[in-house]
Design a protein around this motif. Structure first.
Motif, PDB file in Angstrom:
ATOM      1  N   THR A   1      40.962  41.595  28.968  1.00  0.00           N
ATOM      2  CA  THR A   1      39.606  41.349  29.395  1.00  0.00           C
ATOM      3  C   THR A   1      38.682  40.750  28.283  1.00  0.00           C
ATOM      4  N   LEU A   2      38.560  41.255  27.270  1.00  0.00           N
ATOM      5  CA  LEU A   2      37.804  40.913  26.036  1.00  0.00           C
ATOM      6  C   LEU A   2      38.138  39.496  25.743  1.00  0.00           C
ATOM      7  N   ILE A   3      39.508  39.248  25.665  1.00  0.00           N
ATOM      8  CA  ILE A   3      39.894  37.883  25.316  1.00  0.00           C
ATOM      9  C   ILE A   3      39.525  36.851  26.335  1.00  0.00           C
ATOM     10  N   TRP A   4      39.533  37.155  27.527  1.00  0.00           N
ATOM     11  CA  TRP A   4      39.289  36.282  28.704  1.00  0.00           C
ATOM     12  C   TRP A   4      37.708  36.063  28.515  1.00  0.00           C
ATOM     13  N   ILE A   5      36.885  37.016  28.370  1.00  0.00           N
ATOM     14  CA  ILE A   5      35.532  36.893  28.260  1.00  0.00           C
ATOM     15  C   ILE A   5      35.305  35.896  27.222  1.00  0.00           C
ATOM     16  N   PHE A   6      35.841  36.070  26.011  1.00  0.00           N
ATOM     17  CA  PHE A   6      35.660  35.402  24.997  1.00  0.00           C
ATOM     18  C   PHE A   6      36.060  33.931  24.982  1.00  0.00           C
TER      19      PHE A   6
ATOM     20  N   ILE B   1      35.992  32.307  28.147  1.00  0.00           N
ATOM     21  CA  ILE B   1      35.080  31.831  28.989  1.00  0.00           C
ATOM     22  C   ILE B   1      33.834  31.320  28.181  1.00  0.00           C
ATOM     23  N   LEU B   2      33.262  32.221  27.154  1.00  0.00           N
ATOM     24  CA  LEU B   2      32.264  31.941  26.452  1.00  0.00           C
ATOM     25  C   LEU B   2      32.348  30.646  25.488  1.00  0.00           C
ATOM     26  N   VAL B   3      33.833  30.596  24.922  1.00  0.00           N
ATOM     27  CA  VAL B   3      33.945  29.279  24.092  1.00  0.00           C
ATOM     28  C   VAL B   3      34.113  28.079  24.786  1.00  0.00           C
ATOM     29  N   PHE B   4      34.576  27.932  25.916  1.00  0.00           N
ATOM     30  CA  PHE B   4      34.721  26.903  26.924  1.00  0.00           C
ATOM     31  C   PHE B   4      33.218  26.439  27.364  1.00  0.00           C
ATOM     32  N   ILE B   5      32.452  27.630  27.820  1.00  0.00           N
ATOM     33  CA  ILE B   5      31.041  27.087  28.327  1.00  0.00           C
ATOM     34  C   ILE B   5      30.156  26.543  27.162  1.00  0.00           C
ATOM     35  N   PHE B   6      30.652  27.043  25.962  1.00  0.00           N
ATOM     36  CA  PHE B   6      29.858  26.500  24.678  1.00  0.00           C
ATOM     37  C   PHE B   6      30.374  25.052  24.608  1.00  0.00           C
ATOM     38  N   LEU B   7      31.696  24.825  24.365  1.00  0.00           N
ATOM     39  CA  LEU B   7      32.202  23.599  24.231  1.00  0.00           C
ATOM     40  C   LEU B   7      31.607  22.388  25.507  1.00  0.00           C
ATOM     41  N   GLY B   8      31.381  23.200  26.672  1.00  0.00           N
ATOM     42  CA  GLY B   8      31.120  22.388  27.985  1.00  0.00           C
ATOM     43  C   GLY B   8      29.528  21.949  27.575  1.00  0.00           C
ATOM     44  N   MET B   9      28.801  22.585  26.927  1.00  0.00           N
ATOM     45  CA  MET B   9      27.252  22.470  26.710  1.00  0.00           C
ATOM     46  C   MET B   9      27.189  21.124  25.724  1.00  0.00           C
ATOM     47  N   ASP B  10      28.059  21.478  24.647  1.00  0.00           N
ATOM     48  CA  ASP B  10      28.475  20.272  23.716  1.00  0.00           C
ATOM     49  C   ASP B  10      28.604  18.908  24.231  1.00  0.00           C
TER      50      ASP B  10
ATOM     51  N   PRO C   1      50.184  35.783  25.933  1.00  0.00           N
ATOM     52  CA  PRO C   1      51.753  36.079  25.842  1.00  0.00           C
ATOM     53  C   PRO C   1      51.632  37.341  24.433  1.00  0.00           C
ATOM     54  N   ILE C   2      50.892  36.830  23.412  1.00  0.00           N
ATOM     55  CA  ILE C   2      51.054  37.638  22.160  1.00  0.00           C
ATOM     56  C   ILE C   2      50.680  38.939  22.615  1.00  0.00           C
ATOM     57  N   ILE C   3      49.665  39.023  23.068  1.00  0.00           N
ATOM     58  CA  ILE C   3      49.063  40.686  23.159  1.00  0.00           C
ATOM     59  C   ILE C   3      50.049  41.468  24.168  1.00  0.00           C
ATOM     60  N   SER C   4      50.606  40.730  25.137  1.00  0.00           N
ATOM     61  CA  SER C   4      51.776  41.214  25.992  1.00  0.00           C
ATOM     62  C   SER C   4      53.160  41.512  25.524  1.00  0.00           C
ATOM     63  N   HIS C   5      53.520  41.142  24.288  1.00  0.00           N
ATOM     64  CA  HIS C   5      54.482  41.290  23.734  1.00  0.00           C
ATOM     65  C   HIS C   5      54.364  41.983  22.287  1.00  0.00           C
ATOM     66  N   PHE C   6      53.367  41.694  21.494  1.00  0.00           N
ATOM     67  CA  PHE C   6      53.304  42.299  20.320  1.00  0.00           C
ATOM     68  C   PHE C   6      52.084  43.613  20.218  1.00  0.00           C
ATOM     69  N   VAL C   7      52.451  44.596  19.588  1.00  0.00           N
ATOM     70  CA  VAL C   7      51.051  45.327  19.299  1.00  0.00           C
ATOM     71  C   VAL C   7      50.211  45.054  18.205  1.00  0.00           C
ATOM     72  N   CYS C   8      49.048  44.567  18.380  1.00  0.00           N
ATOM     73  CA  CYS C   8      48.106  44.242  17.451  1.00  0.00           C
ATOM     74  C   CYS C   8      46.614  44.206  17.790  1.00  0.00           C
ATOM     75  N   SER C   9      45.684  44.278  16.826  1.00  0.00           N
ATOM     76  CA  SER C   9      44.448  44.167  17.421  1.00  0.00           C
ATOM     77  C   SER C   9      43.966  42.705  17.906  1.00  0.00           C
ATOM     78  N   THR C  10      43.077  42.835  18.389  1.00  0.00           N
ATOM     79  CA  THR C  10      42.421  41.442  19.228  1.00  0.00           C
ATOM     80  C   THR C  10      42.301  40.211  18.113  1.00  0.00           C
ATOM     81  N   THR C  11      41.572  40.905  17.078  1.00  0.00           N
ATOM     82  CA  THR C  11      41.390  39.740  16.037  1.00  0.00           C
ATOM     83  C   THR C  11      42.759  39.350  15.507  1.00  0.00           C
ATOM     84  N   GLN C  12      43.737  40.039  15.315  1.00  0.00           N
ATOM     85  CA  GLN C  12      45.007  39.764  14.700  1.00  0.00           C
ATOM     86  C   GLN C  12      45.786  38.808  15.830  1.00  0.00           C
TER      87      GLN C  12
END
Length: 214
Positions: free
Chosen positions: A76-81, A83-92, A127-138
């Motif tokens: 969910t955190l990555i999904w929200i992030f 969305i924000l990235v593509f909104i920013f790119l869309g505004m650009d 796919p990475i977060i579904s397969h590997f155990v790592c932090s969101t940043t990683q």
């Protein structure tokens, strides 16, 4: 006739996989209805299709729900992030498209490159977060690394995504066709194709004893 209905028959295996993909597609669509759950649902979709590619645990609903629960917060955190990235790119793009100078034409091309990189990263990260155990940043760092470290695979995935977008924009008929196919098995089939590529990529990073893999 008995040979035809044998579960080990290649034709029966193919039919069973098609039914599994249809079922998985329906589960994915229903799990995306709140919209905010799309990230967790996408990671769960990748988790199940990768297992299908590897011929592992065939229980569609159980595996989907397992991954959905485990990766809900991160997805969910990555999904929200995203969305924000593509909104920013869309505004650009909106700002740049209002200018017709040569300089802004160059900036527009660079912005398209940034969009392709961003899309590639988000194709990898779920796919990475579904397969590997790592932090969101990683996970995001790993997605960037894999995007450029496995460029041929990345280009194949972008071509598939580009073809789908092209069909959606080509005409009303092709758009309707994409919508119908997506409702039946489109999402799961594309995820399955991507998982064939991810299987080859992820094997390079899996330890011999997969203690840190779900």
């Amino acid at each position: 006739m008995s040979r035809f209905f044998n579960p080990d028959n290649p034709i029966m295996e193919f039919i069973a996989k098609i039914f599994d993909l249809i079922l998985l597609n329906l589960i994915f669509i229903f799990s995306c209805v709140p919209i905010i759950t799309i990230g967790a649902s996408t990671s769960a979709l990748s988790y199940v299709t990768l297992k299908m590619v590897r011929g592992e645990d065939p229980y569609i609903w159980q595996n989907f729900w397992k991954s959905f629960r485990q990766n809900f917060k991160q997805g969910t955190l990555i999904w929200i992030f995203s969305i924000l990235v593509f909104i920013f790119l869309g505004m650009d793009f909106y700002i740049i498209n209002s200018q017709n100078t040569t300089l802004f034409a160059v900036i527009r091309m660079l912005l398209w490159c940034v969009c392709l990189v961003a899309l590639s990263v988000f194709l990898y990260v779920f796919p990475i977060i579904s397969h590997f155990v790592c932090s969101t940043t990683q996970a995001l760092k790993n997605a960037v690394f894999m995007t450029f470290g496995h460029l041929p695979y990345t280009l194949v995935m972008l071509v598939i995504a580009g073809l789908i977008l092209y069909l959606c924009a080509c005409s009303v008929k092709t758009f309707a066709l994409v919508v119908v196919i997506s409702g039946i098995c489109g999402f799961s089939v594309v995820a399955f194709i991507y998982s064939i590529l991810f299987d080859r990529i992820f094997k390079k990073y899996e330890p011999e004893s997969p203690d840190n893999i779900e």
